[in-house]
Scaffold this motif. Structure first.
Motif, PDB file in Angstrom:
ATOM      1  N   ASN A 170      33.288  46.697  44.672  1.00  0.00           N
ATOM      2  CA  ASN A 170      33.956  46.748  44.876  1.00  0.00           C
ATOM      3  C   ASN A 170      35.585  45.891  45.848  1.00  0.00           C
ATOM      4  N   PHE A 171      34.483  44.844  45.768  1.00  0.00           N
ATOM      5  CA  PHE A 171      35.843  43.443  46.106  1.00  0.00           C
ATOM      6  C   PHE A 171      36.149  42.476  45.066  1.00  0.00           C
ATOM      7  N   THR A 172      37.544  43.346  44.931  1.00  0.00           N
ATOM      8  CA  THR A 172      38.266  42.882  44.422  1.00  0.00           C
ATOM      9  C   THR A 172      39.214  41.870  44.217  1.00  0.00           C
ATOM     10  N   LYS A 173      39.538  41.029  45.293  1.00  0.00           N
ATOM     11  CA  LYS A 173      40.305  40.199  45.635  1.00  0.00           C
ATOM     12  C   LYS A 173      39.211  39.831  46.046  1.00  0.00           C
ATOM     13  N   LEU A 174      38.017  39.137  45.459  1.00  0.00           N
ATOM     14  CA  LEU A 174      37.291  37.817  45.932  1.00  0.00           C
ATOM     15  C   LEU A 174      37.478  36.198  45.393  1.00  0.00           C
TER      16      LEU A 174
ATOM     17  N   ASN B  36      32.945  40.059  36.749  1.00  0.00           N
ATOM     18  CA  ASN B  36      34.643  40.979  36.758  1.00  0.00           C
ATOM     19  C   ASN B  36      35.345  40.505  38.214  1.00  0.00           C
ATOM     20  N   PHE B  37      35.890  39.845  39.061  1.00  0.00           N
ATOM     21  CA  PHE B  37      36.492  39.307  39.687  1.00  0.00           C
ATOM     22  C   PHE B  37      37.675  38.780  38.746  1.00  0.00           C
ATOM     23  N   PRO B  38      39.802  39.711  38.786  1.00  0.00           N
ATOM     24  CA  PRO B  38      40.191  39.087  38.359  1.00  0.00           C
ATOM     25  C   PRO B  38      40.780  37.659  38.642  1.00  0.00           C
ATOM     26  N   LEU B  39      40.260  37.300  39.793  1.00  0.00           N
ATOM     27  CA  LEU B  39      40.639  36.434  41.351  1.00  0.00           C
ATOM     28  C   LEU B  39      39.936  35.317  41.604  1.00  0.00           C
ATOM     29  N   LEU B  40      39.050  35.366  41.110  1.00  0.00           N
ATOM     30  CA  LEU B  40      37.709  34.122  41.655  1.00  0.00           C
ATOM     31  C   LEU B  40      37.826  33.240  41.266  1.00  0.00           C
ATOM     32  N   GLU B  41      37.811  32.039  42.165  1.00  0.00           N
ATOM     33  CA  GLU B  41      38.258  30.851  41.856  1.00  0.00           C
ATOM     34  C   GLU B  41      36.353  29.779  42.022  1.00  0.00           C
TER      35      GLU B  41
ATOM     36  N   THR C 181      32.854  47.553  51.723  1.00  0.00           N
ATOM     37  CA  THR C 181      33.208  48.110  50.419  1.00  0.00           C
ATOM     38  C   THR C 181      34.565  48.481  50.890  1.00  0.00           C
ATOM     39  N   THR C 182      34.498  49.499  51.589  1.00  0.00           N
ATOM     40  CA  THR C 182      35.293  50.563  51.964  1.00  0.00           C
ATOM     41  C   THR C 182      35.843  50.152  53.359  1.00  0.00           C
ATOM     42  N   ALA C 183      35.982  50.100  54.442  1.00  0.00           N
ATOM     43  CA  ALA C 183      36.268  49.647  55.631  1.00  0.00           C
ATOM     44  C   ALA C 183      36.863  48.122  55.163  1.00  0.00           C
ATOM     45  N   LEU C 184      36.621  47.715  54.655  1.00  0.00           N
ATOM     46  CA  LEU C 184      37.094  45.939  54.595  1.00  0.00           C
ATOM     47  C   LEU C 184      37.135  45.371  52.864  1.00  0.00           C
ATOM     48  N   PRO C 185      37.973  46.196  51.870  1.00  0.00           N
ATOM     49  CA  PRO C 185      36.986  45.766  50.897  1.00  0.00           C
ATOM     50  C   PRO C 185      38.212  44.565  49.828  1.00  0.00           C
ATOM     51  N   ASN C 186      39.436  43.964  50.348  1.00  0.00           N
ATOM     52  CA  ASN C 186      39.596  42.900  50.490  1.00  0.00           C
ATOM     53  C   ASN C 186      39.336  41.486  50.838  1.00  0.00           C
ATOM     54  N   LEU C 187      38.015  41.707  50.870  1.00  0.00           N
ATOM     55  CA  LEU C 187      37.248  40.672  51.231  1.00  0.00           C
ATOM     56  C   LEU C 187      37.415  39.735  50.672  1.00  0.00           C
ATOM     57  N   GLN C 188      37.352  38.042  50.862  1.00  0.00           N
ATOM     58  CA  GLN C 188      38.219  37.329  50.134  1.00  0.00           C
ATOM     59  C   GLN C 188      37.203  36.128  49.414  1.00  0.00           C
ATOM     60  N   HIS C 189      35.607  36.117  50.277  1.00  0.00           N
ATOM     61  CA  HIS C 189      34.573  34.913  50.652  1.00  0.00           C
ATOM     62  C   HIS C 189      33.283  34.980  51.262  1.00  0.00           C
TER      63      HIS C 189
END
Length: 463
Positions: A141-145, A164-169, A95-103
Motif C-alpha cells: 500500500n505504500f507505493t511511494k516508498l 513492486n515499488f516504482p520509486l524505491l531507491e 496504510t490508509t492514514a499515511l500512505p505516502n510513507l517513504q522510509h
C-alpha cells in the motif's frame, strides 16, 4: 472566622473569576479552531513532515476531515521502524492514514505468544509457522516508498509485494544465517519491479537465486550492490562492468568462521579482466573466492603472487580492493606449521598495503587481518578502525608479517603529506618482527631455522 458579608463577597469574586476563565478558555478554543481551519493542505503537509512518526501523528487525522486528507498527502521523511507487533499494528493503520510513507524498516515481530509473519507463497516445510500471523504484504500500500529494510524478519516463502515499488531507491534484506536459516525465497529477476533502485543489500540468504546478469535492467541506476553469503547467486561479475554509476560492488560468499551453507559458491570471473574502461565509477570492490583473485582466493604457488600483485596495482590506484589472499594447502610450497601451542605460523596469507594516497605495496603475513588474532586497535589508515595514535599497541607474534614489497617508490620528503606517510608506515611495520628481512615466505628448512633461533632467544631471555 469570616462574616456572612465576607463570604458573600468571596463567592461573588470566585464566580467572577470562573466566568472570566471560562471566557478565556472558550476564546482560546475558538482561536485554535479558527487557526486550524485557516491552515490549507500544503501548510499542514509541511507541518506534519516535521512531526515525529508515531501514534500521536496518526491521531491528528481525527481533528477534522481537512487534517485527515492532509495527512494522507503528507510525505514524512522519518524512517518508521517496526520492532514488534504493536508497531506492525500501527503500520496497518498507516496504510490508509499515511500512505505516502517513504522510509520503512521492518524487524522480526515474532514473540512468545505465537505471533509472527504469515508464510508467503511456496513456503519451505522446514520454516517456522505461527498460529497468530500478520501479513507483511500490506507494505504494498505504500507505493511511494524510497527505502525498505527487512532485518532479521522470519519470512518463509515468496513475497512478491516486496519487489513492486516504482520509486524505491534502497532495498536491504538482512538475516543472520549463522543462527537462523533464511527461507525467504526470491530471485534477482524480481528486481525488475524496482526500476529506480540505487542500492541493493542482501546478506545471509541461502534461498536467494538468480544470475548477476539480471541486474542489467538496473544498469543506469545502481550505485551499490552488496550480496554476501548468498551461495545460490551465479554469474560473471564482469556483467556489471559497464554500469556507469556503480560505486560499491561487494560480492562475498565466504564466512569468516568457515560455516558452510547449502549449495556452492557460483559467482565467477577473473579480476585480471578488469580493463581501464570497466567499472569507471567504482570506489570499493570485494569479490568471492570463486573469482580468480577474489577474497581468500588460493594461489597454487608463491611465484604466482608477485605477478598477480603487479597486475592489481592499476586497480589499487583506482579503487579500494577489500580482499586478502592465501597460499593453497595443495601447493608444493605449502608446509605445516609447528604443533606447539602459540608457535608462529608460516606467512601464507598476503595482502595489499595502501598508505593513504602516498604508496602502495603488498606483503605476506601469518593470518587474515580480519580474524580474532588481529589486535582491535590496529592502524586506522590501513583497516578503517579508530586508534589512539599515542596509545600502546601490543602485536602478537602470531600477527607477524614479512617485509613489504613496494609497487611504488618512497614519496619525496618535500611532499606535504610525507609526515602522514611516515606515520602510517610506522604502524604497517609494527608487525614485521619474526620475519624481518623476508620478502617472501621462507622455505620449510628456513622456517624451522627461524623457529630454533627464536626458541634460543627465548631461553636466553629466561636467565
Amino acid at each position: 472566622m469570616d462574616t456572612p458579608t465576607e463570604r458573600r463577597v468571596r463567592r461573588r469574586l470566585v464566580g467572577s473569576i470562573n466566568d472570566e476563565a471560562s471566557s478565556v478558555v472558550a476564546n482560546a478554543h475558538h482561536d485554535v479552531e479558527r487557526i486550524a481551519n485557516q491552515l490549507n493542505g500544503n501548510v499542514l503537509e509541511t507541518i506534519f513532515g516535521f512531526l515525529p512518526l508515531n501514534h500521536d501523528l496518526i491521531r491528528l487525522r481525527r481533528v477534522c476531515s481537512d487534517w485527515e486528507d492532509a495527512l494522507k498527502q503528507a510525505y514524512i521523511p522519518s524512517d518508521f521502524e517496526v520492532l514488534g507487533v504493536s508497531e506492525f499494528m500501527l503500520l496497518e493503520t498507516m496504510t490508509t492514514a499515511l500512505p505516502n510513507l517513504q522510509h520503512l524498516s521492518i524487524y522480526d515481530i515474532a514473540d512468545g505468544w505465537g505471533r509472527g509473519f504469515m508464510s508467503g507463497d511456496n513456503p519451505d516445510e522446514r520454516g517456522r509457522t505461527y498460529p497468530r500471523t500478520h501479513d507483511i504484504g500490506i507494505i504494498s500500500n505504500f507505493t511511494k516508498l524510497r527505502s525498505l529494510s527487512i532485518i532479521e524478519a522470519d519470512l518463509n516463502g515468496e513475497y512478491p509485494a516486496i519487489f513492486n515499488f516504482p520509486l524505491l531507491e534502497k532495498l536491504s534484506l538482512h538475516r543472520d544465517l549463522r543462527n537462523n536459516p533464511n527461507y525467504h525465497k526470491w530471485d534477482l529477476e524480481l528486481l525488475a519491479g524496482l526500476p529506480m533502485l540505487r542500492e541493493l543489500e542482501c546478506f545471509f540468504n541461502q534461498s536467494l537465486t538468480g544470475n548477476l546478469s539480471s541486474l542489467r535492467v538496473l544498469k543506469d541506476t545502481l550505485e551499490k550492490v552488496e550480496i554476501e553469503n548468498c551461495p545460490r547467486v551465479a554469474g560473471n561479475f564482469m556483467d556489471l562492468a559497464d554500469f556507469p554509476h556503480l560505486k560499491v560492488l561487494y560480492l562475498n560468499s565466504t564466512y569468516l568462521n568457515s560455516i558452510s551453507v547449502h549449495g556452492q559458491e557460483s559467482v565467477s570471473g577473473d579480476i585480471r579482466d578488469i580493463g581501464a574502461t570497466d567499472f569507471t565509477a567504482l570506489t570499493k570492490l570485494t569479490l568471492p573466492r570463486t573469482v580468480y583473485g577474489g577474497n581468500r582466493y588460493e594461489f597454487q604457488s608463491i611465484a604466482e603472487v608477485p605477478v598477480f600483485m603487479r597486475q592489481m596495482y592499476p586497480l589499487a590506484k583506482r579503487f579500494s580492493l577489500d580482499m586478502f589472499w592465501r597460499l593453497s594447502n595443495a601447493s608444493l610450497d605449502w608446509y605445516d606449521d609447528s604443533d606447539e601451542v602459540d608457535q608462529i605460523p608460516p606467512p601464507f596469507v598476503c595482502e595489499l598495503i595502501t598508505l593513504r594516497g602516498t604508496r602502495i605495496g603488498w606483503r605476506w603475513r601469518c593470518n587474515f587481518p580480519d580474524e580474532d588474532l588481529m589486535h582491535p586497535d590496529y592502524c586506522p589508515t590501513l583497516y578503517d578502525t579508530v586508534v589512539d595514535p599515542f596509545g600502546p599497541l601490543e602485536f602478537s607474534d602470531l600477527n607477524s608479517s614479512c617485509e613489504i614489497n613496494w609497487l611504488e617508490p618512497e614519496p619525496v620528503r618535500e611532499r606535504s603529506d610525507y609526515k602522514d606517510y611516515t606515520f602510517q608506515l610506522g604502524y604497517a611495520q609494527r608487525e614485521i618482527n619474526f620475519y624481518r628481512g623476508c620478502y617472501n615466505p621462507p622455505t620449510e628448512d628456513e622456517y624451522n631455522q627461524l623457529l630454533n633461533v627464536n626458541d634460543q632467544d627465548d631461553d636466553f631471555g629466561d636467565y
